[in-house]
Design a protein around this motif. Structure first.
Motif, mmCIF file in Angstrom:
data_model
loop_
_atom_site.group_PDB
_atom_site.id
_atom_site.type_symbol
_atom_site.label_atom_id
_atom_site.label_comp_id
_atom_site.label_asym_id
_atom_site.label_seq_id
_atom_site.Cartn_x
_atom_site.Cartn_y
_atom_site.Cartn_z
ATOM 1 N N SER A 41 9.294 27.852 9.196
ATOM 2 C CA SER A 41 9.941 27.126 8.230
ATOM 3 C C SER A 41 11.337 27.870 7.787
ATOM 4 O O SER A 41 11.106 28.690 7.740
ATOM 5 N N ALA A 42 11.959 26.508 7.226
ATOM 6 C CA ALA A 42 13.172 27.714 6.433
ATOM 7 C C ALA A 42 12.863 28.367 5.019
ATOM 8 O O ALA A 42 11.645 27.857 4.450
ATOM 9 N N THR A 47 15.791 23.856 2.738
ATOM 10 C CA THR A 47 15.700 22.691 3.093
ATOM 11 C C THR A 47 15.911 21.201 2.065
ATOM 12 O O THR A 47 16.346 20.478 1.764
ATOM 13 N N GLU A 74 15.687 26.359 9.108
ATOM 14 C CA GLU A 74 14.536 27.139 10.032
ATOM 15 C C GLU A 74 15.900 27.967 10.973
ATOM 16 O O GLU A 74 14.898 29.299 11.497
ATOM 17 N N PHE A 137 10.473 22.261 12.925
ATOM 18 C CA PHE A 137 11.031 21.082 12.409
ATOM 19 C C PHE A 137 12.170 20.323 13.052
ATOM 20 O O PHE A 137 13.123 19.624 12.907
ATOM 21 N N ARG A 151 10.382 15.250 6.675
ATOM 22 C CA ARG A 151 9.917 16.898 6.154
ATOM 23 C C ARG A 151 8.341 16.924 6.055
ATOM 24 O O ARG A 151 7.922 16.399 6.567
ATOM 25 N N GLY A 152 8.247 18.424 6.617
ATOM 26 C CA GLY A 152 6.698 19.006 7.094
ATOM 27 C C GLY A 152 6.692 19.426 8.354
ATOM 28 O O GLY A 152 5.917 20.006 8.635
ATOM 29 N N GLY A 153 7.563 18.512 9.117
ATOM 30 C CA GLY A 153 8.327 18.744 10.184
ATOM 31 C C GLY A 153 7.620 20.295 11.031
ATOM 32 O O GLY A 153 6.823 19.934 12.560
ATOM 33 N N SER A 154 7.613 20.920 10.749
ATOM 34 C CA SER A 154 7.053 22.445 11.436
ATOM 35 C C SER A 154 5.731 22.282 11.794
ATOM 36 O O SER A 154 5.205 23.173 13.112
HETATM 37 N N1 ASP Z 1 11.764 23.184 5.830
HETATM 38 C C1 ASP Z 1 11.017 21.648 6.297
HETATM 39 C C2 ASP Z 1 10.767 21.354 4.992
HETATM 40 O O1 ASP Z 1 10.793 21.456 3.731
HETATM 41 C C3 ASP Z 1 10.452 21.489 7.352
HETATM 42 C C4 ASP Z 1 9.011 22.296 6.983
HETATM 43 O O2 ASP Z 1 8.895 23.036 5.974
HETATM 44 O O3 ASP Z 1 8.031 21.700 7.600
HETATM 45 O O4 ASP Z 1 10.654 19.822 5.088
#
Ligand code: ASP
Ligand code: ADP
Ligand code: MG
Length: 412
Positions: A41-42, A47, A74, A137, A151-154
């Motif tokens: 992730s970042a 993000t 990322e 992501f 969001r949360g795609g990693s």
């Molecule tokens: N960096 C992206 C987010 O904050 C993806 C992730 O962390 O999964 O949504």
């Protein structure tokens, strides 16, 4: 060589020290004989900062440029992790999504992965590379533009790679040491689960539990990926964390296994719409075309041919929903007296596969909330979940009271 996928979330790569720490975990798995695909992730907060910049520059932004900007966090962590591993004499290389390529749909900001050709990375493993570090992501659309997965795609990137490479396991490293009966930040009596069924995890995720992105659980279920959630801060333990697995492997027999919440909800009511065939389509088609994610829906009993229609959506989408309704009214597609938005609500849900076979769960939930003086605004149910919309100020209280009442702190 067997392949292992290891995903590190934002807090696990938040600083150079943490990247170094994560790299040590990767090194251990290389020493255990794996070819490792790392998904990063970042850095935490990055993000959000990028999204803020986009919104400040262009409130009704072009989603293609949103993706160009927010995917960049990322890229930094992927390169840094590869460099760190090289410093440890581990042959490593980074990949951005388009380089793999992670092929996705063109639904910018909410793209779905369609294909991940493995050949490129497999070839590098064959040549002696030990770790492929992939930016999570992000992907590339059929038009060749950068996309992001929501969001949360990693998490979803990680599971998709595990499926594409036939990985032995997909380990999701995060800031908690597994999946809990509810968010441990809200309820300190929350209990870590050793195992959770795919169906339950899917509901918890889609009802707001951030720990895994919903789509990642769907993919793991479909492609039978062995999925584990664990902490990147604890000492190495091969049995750590929570395994997301088939229902048959679960020994717990509780009716309710978890409580989820979603803080930023809004309730919108169209007052006095004509109650006629086609009215629901006339209301919800423009909402969906405007990109509003409608969740709960209630239509009141009609009086003299008119009715109130209530729906919920994420609070950030209220302006778009209002605009869509006003335009539909101006075009004569719908007719209503007023549109009232309540932007101070939250959704609290209980989830459990045991709810299929046990009666009285709904009554108990309503009783618990009544006892706390919490008014329920909207209710929805499915086979294994029950959700209520309540005033946001009672959200924590509701989560804690339900966790207590269903005795989730105890195994059983
Ligand atoms: N960096 C992206 C987010 O904050 C993806 C992730 O962390 O999964 O949504
Ligand atoms: P990452 O950056 O590693 O992807 P996230 O912040 O996306 O991490 O997800 C982890 C967070 O999910 C935890 O810090 C926790 O607050 C939250 N969470 C919500 N519900 C749960 C739950 N049932 N079990 C564990 N964590 C949960
Ligand atoms: Mg996450």
């Amino acid at each position: 060589m067997p392949v292992l996928v290891m995903k590190f979330g934002g807090t696990s790569v938040a600083t150079l020290d943490r990247i170094a720490r994560a790299s040590k975990r990767v090194a251990r798995e290389v020493a255990n004989g794996y070819d490792v695909i790392v998904i990063v992730s970042a850095m935490s907060g990055k993000t959000n900062e990028l999204v803020g910049w986009v919104e400040e520059t262009s409130p009704l932004y072009d989603a293609r440029e949103y993706d160009a900007v927010v995917s960049s966090g990322e890229n930094v962590t992927a390169g840094l992790m590869a460099l760190r591993l090289q410093e440890m004499d581990i042959p490593a290389r980074s990949w951005q999504g388009w380089q793999v390529p992670v092929k996705t749909t063109a639904a910018h900001a909410a793209a779905r992965i369609e294909e991940i050709p493995a050949a490129n990375i497999v070839q590098k493993f064959a040549e002696g590379m030990k770790v492929a570090v992939v930016a999570g992501f992000q992907g590339v659309s059929p038009e060749g533009r950068i996309t992001t997965l929501g969001r949360g795609g990693s998490d979803t990137t990680a599971v998709a790679f595990a499926a594409a490479f036939g990985a032995e396991r997909c380990d999701i490293y995060t800031d908690v040491n597994g999946v809990y009966t509810t968010d441990p930040r809200i309820e300190d009596k929350a209990r870590k689960l050793d195992k959770i069924a795919f169906e339950e995890m899917l509901e918890l995720a889609s009802l707001g539990a951030k720990v895994l992105q919903t789509r990642s659980v769907e993919l793991a279920m479909r492609y039978k990926v062995k999925l584990r959630v664990l902490s990147s801060f604890e000492e190495y333990d091969p049995n750590a964390g929570t395994l997301v697995c088939d229902e048959e492997e679960i020994v717990e027999s509780k009716a309710v296994s978890g409580v989820a919440y979603s803080r930023d909800e809004a309730k919108m009511t169209l007052i006095s719409v004509a109650d006629r065939p086609g009215i629901a389509a006339a209301v919800f088609t423009p909402l969906s075309e405007a990109g509003v994610n409608v969740d709960m829906i209630v239509q009141n009993i009609s009086e003299e041919g008119r009715t109130d229609m209530t729906f919920s959506c994420p609070v950030g989408q209220v302006p778009r929903a209002e605009k869509a309704m006003q335009e539909a009214r101006a075009k004569g597609e719908i007719n209503y007296h007023d549109l009232v938005a309540d932007t101070d609500v939250a959704k609290v849900s209980i989830v459990g596969i045991g709810m299929r076979s046990q009666a009285g769960i709904a009554a108990k939930m309503f009783h618990v909330l009544a006892r706390e003086g919490i008014n329920i605004k909207v209710i929805t149910t499915s086979e294994i979940k029950l959700s209520v919309l309540i005033d946001r100020k009672y959200m924590e209280l509701a989560v804690q009271a339900l966790h207590d009442a269903f005795e989730l702190e105890k195994a059983g």
